[in-house]
Design a protein around this motif. Structure first.
Motif, PDB file in Angstrom:
ATOM      1  N   TYR A  96      19.341   5.906  -4.760  1.00  0.00           N
ATOM      2  CA  TYR A  96      19.298   7.243  -4.815  1.00  0.00           C
ATOM      3  C   TYR A  96      18.360   6.712  -3.537  1.00  0.00           C
ATOM      4  N   LEU A  97      18.237   8.067  -2.144  1.00  0.00           N
ATOM      5  CA  LEU A  97      17.420   7.814  -1.278  1.00  0.00           C
ATOM      6  C   LEU A  97      16.708   9.835  -1.513  1.00  0.00           C
ATOM      7  N   LEU A  98      14.695   9.060  -1.955  1.00  0.00           N
ATOM      8  CA  LEU A  98      13.482  10.150  -2.095  1.00  0.00           C
ATOM      9  C   LEU A  98      13.577  10.643  -1.065  1.00  0.00           C
ATOM     10  N   SER A  99      12.993  11.797  -0.493  1.00  0.00           N
ATOM     11  CA  SER A  99      11.972  12.282   0.364  1.00  0.00           C
ATOM     12  C   SER A  99      11.665  13.501   0.284  1.00  0.00           C
ATOM     13  N   ASP A 100      10.847  13.945   1.005  1.00  0.00           N
ATOM     14  CA  ASP A 100      10.280  15.584   0.729  1.00  0.00           C
ATOM     15  C   ASP A 100       9.289  16.176  -0.239  1.00  0.00           C
ATOM     16  N   LYS A 111       1.105  -0.914  -0.263  1.00  0.00           N
ATOM     17  CA  LYS A 111       0.191  -0.084   0.298  1.00  0.00           C
ATOM     18  C   LYS A 111       0.816   1.358   0.030  1.00  0.00           C
ATOM     19  N   THR A 112       0.673   2.530  -0.462  1.00  0.00           N
ATOM     20  CA  THR A 112       1.529   3.321  -0.492  1.00  0.00           C
ATOM     21  C   THR A 112       0.676   4.931  -0.310  1.00  0.00           C
ATOM     22  N   ASP A 113      -0.554   4.172   0.544  1.00  0.00           N
ATOM     23  CA  ASP A 113      -0.922   5.820   0.840  1.00  0.00           C
ATOM     24  C   ASP A 113      -0.391   6.466   1.637  1.00  0.00           C
ATOM     25  N   SER A 114       0.445   6.317   2.259  1.00  0.00           N
ATOM     26  CA  SER A 114       1.642   7.333   2.882  1.00  0.00           C
ATOM     27  C   SER A 114       3.084   6.681   2.694  1.00  0.00           C
ATOM     28  N   ILE A 115       3.900   7.452   2.382  1.00  0.00           N
ATOM     29  CA  ILE A 115       5.068   6.942   2.025  1.00  0.00           C
ATOM     30  C   ILE A 115       5.538   8.469   1.709  1.00  0.00           C
ATOM     31  N   HIS A 116       7.059   8.723   2.408  1.00  0.00           N
ATOM     32  CA  HIS A 116       7.726   9.422   3.274  1.00  0.00           C
ATOM     33  C   HIS A 116       9.335   9.641   1.909  1.00  0.00           C
ATOM     34  N   TYR A 117       9.580   8.408   2.376  1.00  0.00           N
ATOM     35  CA  TYR A 117      10.790   7.783   1.568  1.00  0.00           C
ATOM     36  C   TYR A 117      11.344   7.148   0.274  1.00  0.00           C
ATOM     37  N   VAL A 118      11.384   7.190  -0.309  1.00  0.00           N
ATOM     38  CA  VAL A 118      11.961   6.173  -1.742  1.00  0.00           C
ATOM     39  C   VAL A 118      13.041   6.467  -2.196  1.00  0.00           C
ATOM     40  N   LEU A 119      13.031   4.332  -1.882  1.00  0.00           N
ATOM     41  CA  LEU A 119      15.020   4.282  -1.714  1.00  0.00           C
ATOM     42  C   LEU A 119      14.670   3.743  -3.635  1.00  0.00           C
ATOM     43  N   ARG A 120      15.631   4.332  -3.831  1.00  0.00           N
ATOM     44  CA  ARG A 120      15.280   4.135  -5.829  1.00  0.00           C
ATOM     45  C   ARG A 120      16.540   3.301  -6.143  1.00  0.00           C
ATOM     46  N   VAL A 121      16.098   2.103  -6.850  1.00  0.00           N
ATOM     47  CA  VAL A 121      17.825   1.973  -7.668  1.00  0.00           C
ATOM     48  C   VAL A 121      17.247   1.633  -8.902  1.00  0.00           C
ATOM     49  N   GLY A 122      18.054   1.751 -10.152  1.00  0.00           N
ATOM     50  CA  GLY A 122      18.166   1.928 -11.085  1.00  0.00           C
ATOM     51  C   GLY A 122      18.833   3.731 -11.803  1.00  0.00           C
ATOM     52  N   HIS A 123      17.729   4.337 -12.236  1.00  0.00           N
ATOM     53  CA  HIS A 123      17.898   5.818 -12.151  1.00  0.00           C
ATOM     54  C   HIS A 123      16.915   7.307 -11.891  1.00  0.00           C
ATOM     55  N   ALA A 124      17.576   7.561 -11.651  1.00  0.00           N
ATOM     56  CA  ALA A 124      17.299   9.157 -11.145  1.00  0.00           C
ATOM     57  C   ALA A 124      15.845   9.244 -11.613  1.00  0.00           C
ATOM     58  N   PRO A 125      14.332   9.828 -10.726  1.00  0.00           N
ATOM     59  CA  PRO A 125      13.145   9.806 -11.751  1.00  0.00           C
ATOM     60  C   PRO A 125      13.580  10.871 -12.615  1.00  0.00           C
ATOM     61  N   ASP A 126      12.522  10.533 -13.415  1.00  0.00           N
ATOM     62  CA  ASP A 126      12.193  11.255 -14.270  1.00  0.00           C
ATOM     63  C   ASP A 126      11.714  12.380 -14.505  1.00  0.00           C
ATOM     64  N   SER A 127      11.804  13.845 -15.085  1.00  0.00           N
ATOM     65  CA  SER A 127      11.283  14.319 -15.219  1.00  0.00           C
ATOM     66  C   SER A 127      10.292  15.228 -15.079  1.00  0.00           C
ATOM     67  N   GLY A 128       9.452  14.519 -14.928  1.00  0.00           N
ATOM     68  CA  GLY A 128       8.065  14.040 -13.958  1.00  0.00           C
ATOM     69  C   GLY A 128       7.870  13.749 -12.950  1.00  0.00           C
ATOM     70  N   PHE A 129       8.716  13.527 -12.043  1.00  0.00           N
ATOM     71  CA  PHE A 129       8.500  13.720 -10.449  1.00  0.00           C
ATOM     72  C   PHE A 129       9.718  14.026  -9.957  1.00  0.00           C
ATOM     73  N   LYS A 166      10.686  17.310 -10.101  1.00  0.00           N
ATOM     74  CA  LYS A 166      10.031  18.598  -9.366  1.00  0.00           C
ATOM     75  C   LYS A 166       9.039  18.312  -9.002  1.00  0.00           C
ATOM     76  N   LEU A 167       8.773  17.024  -7.952  1.00  0.00           N
ATOM     77  CA  LEU A 167       7.723  17.032  -7.407  1.00  0.00           C
ATOM     78  C   LEU A 167       8.520  16.497  -6.564  1.00  0.00           C
ATOM     79  N   ILE A 168      10.021  16.024  -6.275  1.00  0.00           N
ATOM     80  CA  ILE A 168      10.658  15.073  -5.175  1.00  0.00           C
ATOM     81  C   ILE A 168      11.888  16.360  -4.598  1.00  0.00           C
TER      82      ILE A 168
END
Length: 516
Positions: A489-493, A443-461, A463-465
Motif C-alpha cells: 500500500y501507499l499511504l499519505s495525507d 527519524k520519523t519527525d516528518s513523514i508524509h508518505y508510508v510505503l506499507r508492506v503487509g496488511h492494511a493499517p489497523d482501525s486505530g490508524f 481513521k487518521l490516514i
C-alpha cells in the motif's frame, strides 16, 4: 597419561579434499532455482548494515559474516557458500578425530557419507548460525580428544576461546558447556579444575563474549524475551519423544552409527579414556529433551559420535572387507530415495502434488503444529522478489521531492530484509515493528508518505490516514506471505495525530523486547 590410538598411516589427503568439495557442491545442487533465500537469511544479511554487539534474535557473529558476503558482492552464491564451507570444515575435523580414535579410510568414509547424505545437508542449505554452531561444537570435541591424548594446557585455553566465539554465534553452545562441565566433574578429568589454564580459558571466553553481554545489559536482555517467545510459540509444539526419534531420522541410512558410537564408548576398551564423551552426550541430550528443544539443536554432538561409531564399525568388519561397500550403499541409498522430499529440488507445484509423501515424512508440519501444502522452510523461500518489485512500483509513485519524507514499513522482519536485499540502492532501508528492526527505525519527525508492506493499517490508524492506495497483492503460489495475504500500500495525507501515535507504538514495541 598420554594415550595413542592413531592408525599407523593417514588416509590419502586427496580423498578428504574430494569429499569436502563434494559437500560444497552438494549444497548448491539440492536447491531448485525457483526458490529465493529463506526469510531468516534476509534478516541475517541485513545485520551487516547495523553492526552491533548483539541482536534480539542472534549474537553478532553472523553479522560479521554478512559483512564479508557484502564485500564479495552480496550474491546468492556467497550466501549459500558459507554454510557449505563451514560444513566442509566440520567434515575435516571429524576425519581427524577418526584418525585419533584409531580409524582408517573405511571408518572415515562411513562417517563422511553419513554427514553428507543426511539432514545435515538440509540444515546447511540456509544461511543461519547453525552451521557455525555445529562446527564450534566439533572443534570443542576435537580439542577435548587432543587433551585426553596429551593433557596440555594449550588445549584448555583454546577450548575457552572456541566456546567464547561459539556463544557469539549462537547461545545453543551453552548446553554443550553444561554437558562438558558435568562430564569433567563425573570423571577423572575433574583435575582440570585445579589447572590455571582452565580458568584462563574461562576468562578468555568471558572477554570474547563481553561485547554481547554489554549489549544485552544495555537493551534489557532481549534474549530472555526472545527465549520466552520461542518457547511459547514454537517449542511448546515440540514432542519430547519426537525429538528423540528425529535424532535418528536426521541421519537416515547412517543412523546405525549413532548406536555404534554410544555402544563403543560404553564397552569398547580402546575407547575407555573417551567415555567422558558419552557422559557429555547423555547430559546434553537430556537437557534438550527436558526443555523441549528443536530437534536440530543437538546436531553438534554427532560428528564425534560418528568418529567413534565408524571406527568401531570398521573393526567389527575388519575380516569382511568386501561387505564394506554394502554399508556405504546402505548410507547413500535412502538419501537418494527420498532426497526430493527433504530438499527443495522440486518446484512448489510438484511438491504439492506429492503432498502425501511429504506428510508421511512429517515435514509438512510447521511451527504452528499444523500440516501445510509444502514444508515451512520452502514456503519461506518464495515470493520475495515479487514483493520487492511491488514495493519498487510503490516507491516510484512517490514524488521525488517527497521521498526524503517517506518511510517503508513492513509487517515482519522477512519482508523488511527481503526489500533491503533486492532493492538496496533503489529505495531507503525498510523497517518493521518486529525483531531487530524496531531498533533500526530512521527519524520519523516528518513523514508524509508510508510505503506499507503487509496488511492494511489497523482501525486505530485507519481513521487518521487520508489516502490509501493499494499497489498490489502478493500472488506467488505457496508462499507463506501469500497465505498471509500480504499486500503493498501507499499511504499519505496523514492527520497530525499520527506522528505521536506512531512514536508511542514504536516505543512500546521496543520496550516489549526488554526483560526488565
Amino acid at each position: 597419561m598420554p594415550i595413542n590410538t592413531a592408525p599407523s598411516r593417514t588416509s590419502p589427503i586427496w580423498i578428504l579434499i574430494l569429499l569436502m568439495l563434494t559437500k560444497i557442491v552438494l549444497q548448491y545442487w539440492v536447491v531448485n532455482s525457483n526458490y529465493d533465500l529463506q526469510r531468516d537469511e534476509y534478516l541475517h544479511l541485513d545485520m551487516a548494515n547495523h553492526l552491533a554487539g548483539g541482536y534480539i534474535s542472534v549474537p553478532p557473529f553472523i553479522s560479521w559474516n554478512s559483512v564479508l558476503i557484502q564485500w564479495l558482492g552480496n550474491g546468492i552464491f556467497w550466501v549459500r557458500f558459507f554454510p557449505a564451507f563451514y560444513g566442509a570444515l566440520t567434515m575435516l575435523l571429524m576425519w581427524k578425530m577418526i584418525e585419533m580414535a584409531g580409524g582408517g579410510i573405511f571408518a572415515q568414509l562411513l562417517a563422511a557419507f553419513t554427514f553428507l547424505f543426511s539432514g545435515m545437508t538440509r540444515l546447511q542449505i540456509f544461511y543461519q548460525p547453525n552451521s557455525v554452531d555445529i562446527l564450534s561444537w566439533t572443534i570443542v570435541f576435537w580439542l577435548l580428544m587432543k587433551y585426553i591424548r596429551q593433557p596440555k594446557d594449550t588445549y584448555l585455553i583454546w577450548i575457552g576461546i572456541v566456546v567464547g566465539v561459539g556463544i557469539l554465534n549462537k547461545y545453543n553452545i551453552i548446553f554443550l558447556v553444561l554437558g562438558v562441565v558435568a562430564g569433567l566433574l563425573l570423571t577423572k578429568y575433574r583435575e582440570v579444575f585445579t589447572r590455571r589454564a582452565f580458568y584462563a580459558g574461562v576468562l578468555l571466553a568471558l572477554i570474547i563474549i563481553s561485547p554481547n553481554l554489554v549489549w544485552q545489559f544495555r537493551h534489557g536482555f532481549p534474549v530472555i524475551h526472545h527465549m520466552k517467545e520461542l518457547s511459547s510459540s514454537q517449542l511448546v509444539n515440540v514432542s519430547r519423544i519426537g525429538f528423540i526419534i528425529d535424532q535418528f531420522i536426521f541421519f537416515l541410512g547412517g543412523a546405525f552409527l549413532i548406536l555404534a558410537g554410544l555402544i563403543s564408548l560404553l564397552f569398547y576398551k580402546p575407547f575407555r579414556a573417551y567415555r567422558i564423551v558419552l557422559i557429555i552426550f547423555t547430559i546434553t541430550i537430556s537437557l534438550f529433551v527436558y526443555f523441549r528443544a528443536k530437534s536440530y539443536y543437538s546436531l553438534g554432538l554427532y560428528p564425534i559420535i560418528f568418529a567413534f561409531g565408524s571406527t568401531w564399525w570398521e573393526q567389527l568388519f575388519n575380516r569382511f572387507r568386501y561387505g564394506r561397500v554394502a554399508w556405504l550403499v546402505i548410507i547413500v541409498l535412502p538419501f537418494f530415495l527420498i532426497f526430493k522430499a527433504i530438499f527443495p529440488v522440486l518446484t512448489p507445484e510438484e511438491i504439492a502434488r506429492e503432498g502425501e509423501k511429504y506428510r508421511m515424512l512429517g515435514i509438512l508440519k510447521w511451527e504452528d503444529g499444523k500440516d501445510h501444502e509444502i514444508p515451512q522452510d520452502f514456503a519461506d523461500m518464495l515470493g520475495w522478489r515479487e514483493m520487492a518489485e511491488l514495493a519498487q512500483q510503490a516507491w516510484e509513485k512517490i514524488p521525488e521531492n517527497e521521498r526524503k519524507n517517506a518511510l517503508i514499513l513492513c509487517d515482519n522482519y522477512g519482508q523488511a530484509g527481503a526489500l533491503n536485499y533486492f532493492n538496496k540502492g533503489k529505495t531507503p532501508p525498510a523497517v518493521a515493528m518486529e525483531a531487530d528492526y524496531v531498533f533500526w527505525f530512521p527519524k520519523t519527525d516528518s513523514i508524509h508518505y508510508v510505503l506499507r508492506v503487509g496488511h492494511a493499517p489497523d482501525s486505530g490508524f485507519l481513521k487518521l490516514i487520508g489516502k490509501i492506495e493499494t499497489i498490489g497483492k502478493l500472488a506467488t503460489p505457496y508462499s507463506r506471505e501469500r497465505d498471509w495475504q500480504t499486500e503493498v500500500y501507499l499511504l499519505s495525507d496523514f492527520s497530525p495525530e499520527v506522528k505521536n501515535k506512531f512514536r508511542a507504538l514504536l516505543s512500546k514495541k521496543q520496550g516489549n523486547y526488554a526483560a526488565y
